[in-house]
Design an enzyme around this catalytic site. Structure first.
Site, mmCIF file in Angstrom:
data_model
loop_
_atom_site.group_PDB
_atom_site.id
_atom_site.type_symbol
_atom_site.label_atom_id
_atom_site.label_comp_id
_atom_site.label_asym_id
_atom_site.label_seq_id
_atom_site.Cartn_x
_atom_site.Cartn_y
_atom_site.Cartn_z
ATOM 1 N N GLY A 16 0.772 -1.228 0.000
ATOM 2 C CA GLY A 16 0.000 0.000 0.000
ATOM 3 C C GLY A 16 0.808 1.286 0.000
ATOM 4 O O GLY A 16 0.412 2.277 0.624
ATOM 5 N N ILE A 96 -8.800 -9.840 -10.409
ATOM 6 C CA ILE A 96 -9.522 -9.432 -11.618
ATOM 7 C C ILE A 96 -10.989 -9.291 -11.243
ATOM 8 O O ILE A 96 -11.562 -10.170 -10.583
ATOM 9 C CB ILE A 96 -9.324 -10.480 -12.737
ATOM 10 C CG1 ILE A 96 -7.863 -10.468 -13.168
ATOM 11 C CG2 ILE A 96 -10.259 -10.198 -13.916
ATOM 12 C CD1 ILE A 96 -7.490 -11.534 -14.157
ATOM 13 N N HIS A 113 -1.359 1.308 -13.045
ATOM 14 C CA HIS A 113 -0.664 0.150 -13.612
ATOM 15 C C HIS A 113 0.787 0.530 -13.884
ATOM 16 O O HIS A 113 1.045 1.598 -14.459
ATOM 17 C CB HIS A 113 -1.360 -0.291 -14.909
ATOM 18 C CG HIS A 113 -0.748 -1.525 -15.485
ATOM 19 N ND1 HIS A 113 -0.999 -2.777 -14.958
ATOM 20 C CD2 HIS A 113 0.111 -1.708 -16.508
ATOM 21 C CE1 HIS A 113 -0.313 -3.680 -15.647
ATOM 22 N NE2 HIS A 113 0.374 -3.055 -16.593
ATOM 23 N N THR A 145 -12.246 -0.485 -17.110
ATOM 24 C CA THR A 145 -13.342 -1.005 -17.919
ATOM 25 C C THR A 145 -13.245 -2.533 -17.873
ATOM 26 O O THR A 145 -12.385 -3.077 -17.178
ATOM 27 C CB THR A 145 -13.236 -0.518 -19.376
ATOM 28 O OG1 THR A 145 -11.988 -0.985 -19.903
ATOM 29 C CG2 THR A 145 -13.309 0.998 -19.473
ATOM 30 N N GLU A 147 -12.102 -4.537 -19.927
ATOM 31 C CA GLU A 147 -10.875 -5.086 -20.490
ATOM 32 C C GLU A 147 -9.718 -4.882 -19.500
ATOM 33 O O GLU A 147 -9.458 -3.742 -19.079
ATOM 34 C CB GLU A 147 -10.564 -4.342 -21.800
ATOM 35 C CG GLU A 147 -9.421 -4.930 -22.573
ATOM 36 C CD GLU A 147 -8.990 -3.994 -23.718
ATOM 37 O OE1 GLU A 147 -7.868 -4.136 -24.186
ATOM 38 O OE2 GLU A 147 -9.798 -3.103 -24.097
ATOM 39 N N LEU A 148 -9.028 -5.950 -19.138
ATOM 40 C CA LEU A 148 -7.966 -5.880 -18.130
ATOM 41 C C LEU A 148 -6.889 -4.867 -18.538
ATOM 42 O O LEU A 148 -6.295 -4.986 -19.616
ATOM 43 C CB LEU A 148 -7.327 -7.265 -17.942
ATOM 44 C CG LEU A 148 -6.210 -7.330 -16.899
ATOM 45 C CD1 LEU A 148 -6.755 -7.138 -15.496
ATOM 46 C CD2 LEU A 148 -5.432 -8.625 -17.021
ATOM 47 N N ASP A 149 -6.660 -3.871 -17.682
ATOM 48 C CA ASP A 149 -5.663 -2.810 -17.918
ATOM 49 C C ASP A 149 -5.897 -2.111 -19.265
ATOM 50 O O ASP A 149 -4.953 -1.555 -19.856
ATOM 51 C CB ASP A 149 -4.223 -3.379 -17.884
ATOM 52 C CG ASP A 149 -3.891 -4.001 -16.530
ATOM 53 O OD1 ASP A 149 -4.399 -3.513 -15.520
ATOM 54 O OD2 ASP A 149 -3.121 -4.981 -16.511
HETATM 55 C C1 GRF Z 1 2.029 -0.720 -7.940
HETATM 56 O O1 GRF Z 1 3.171 -0.918 -8.728
HETATM 57 C C2 GRF Z 1 0.831 -0.495 -8.816
HETATM 58 O O2 GRF Z 1 1.133 0.127 -10.029
HETATM 59 C C3 GRF Z 1 0.346 -1.905 -9.083
HETATM 60 O O3 GRF Z 1 0.567 -2.584 -7.878
HETATM 61 C C4 GRF Z 1 1.634 -1.970 -7.169
HETATM 62 C C5 GRF Z 1 1.104 -1.654 -5.798
HETATM 63 O O4 GRF Z 1 2.105 -1.155 -4.960
HETATM 64 N N1 GRF Z 1 -1.029 -1.906 -9.509
HETATM 65 P P1 GRF Z 1 1.719 -0.585 -3.540
HETATM 66 O O5 GRF Z 1 0.975 -1.679 -2.791
HETATM 67 O O6 GRF Z 1 0.885 0.628 -3.736
HETATM 68 O O7 GRF Z 1 3.043 -0.284 -2.902
#
Ligand code: GRF
Length: 223
Positions: A16, A96, A113, A145, A147-149
């Site tokens: 997090g 997902i 992402h 949406t 569609e994944l990512d």
């Molecule tokens: C990040 O790299 C984010 O882009 C991806 O998951 C990771 C989460 O990291 N979706 P954190 O838990 O916020 O440190």
């Protein structure tokens, strides 16, 4: 943060650090929002402690206690709706989501992402960028949406790939920009500067590029 600020529910699965960047941005008033609840699908996620320390509700909905994806997503959606959030923020949420779930929160569901989407949707993005010999990499905040990512981008930040980079060093560099762009993108959406209309990202009534605004530009600095 005031109770009347728009509410955020953040979904996590792990450490997090993006959640922490959101908490910090709220604390220093760079983000005018109220962190209402943090929900993790994993009880051991350290982000739950970050939520408690920030005075937000910390909730675990353990996906292993549900028979299938549908029933888990139903429980998750019910819980989120009980907070009536303005936005639902995926921050390292490693599940997902079903199309039914996504439809219920359309336009209000954001994800970050760690790649320059549409490049490298899915997992192991840093490894894939290194293996491809790319010279730039980065992160994208986008509307979720079905569609994944694949949803429309809100903002994208680039970082260089250096000759001696490892997956870990590159991941650290990308995380630094993630922590800048996610609070910013959330604020733009809360302000109505960026929104999703009929599946397209819109900024001040104009369609956005598929990858979103290229950081450090903002809705205010766009031509
Ligand atoms: C990040 O790299 C984010 O882009 C991806 O998951 C990771 C989460 O990291 N979706 P954190 O838990 O916020 O440190």
């Amino acid at each position: 943060m005031t109770a009347s600020s728009p509410g955020l529910v953040v979904l996590i699965s792990g450490g997090g650090t993006n959640l922490q960047a959101i908490i910090d941005a709220i604390a220093c008033k760079r983000l005018q929002a109220n962190l209402v609840a943090v929900i993790s699908n994993r009880p051991e996620a350290f982000g739950l402690q970050r939520a408690i320390d920030a005075g937000a509700e910390a909730v675990c909905i353990d996906h292993r206690h549900y028979a299938d994806r549908q029933t888990f997503d139903l429980a998750l959606a019910e819980r989120i709706k009980s907070y009536s959030p303005a936005l639902v923020i995926l921050a390292g949420f490693m599940r997902i989501l079903t199309p039914d779930f996504v439809r219920q929160f359309e336009g209000k569901l954001l994800n970050i992402h760690p790649s320059l989407l549409p490049k490298y949707a899915g997992l192991h993005t840093h490894r894939r960028a290194l293996e491809a010999g790319d010279s730039v990499h980065g992160a994208t905040v986008h509307f979720v949406t079905e569609e994944l990512d694949g949803g429309p981008g809100i903002v994208q930040a680039q970082v260089p790939i250096l000759p001696d980079d490892t997956e870990a060093s590159l991941a650290r560099r990308v995380l630094e920009v993630e922590h800048q762009i996610y609070p910013a993108a959330i604020q733009w959406c809360l302000d109505g500067d960026v929104l999703l209309r009929q599946g397209i990202g819109i900024c001040h009534n104009k369609p956005l590029a598929r990858s979103g605004i290229l950081w450090p530009a903002t809705p205010a600095t766009l031509p």
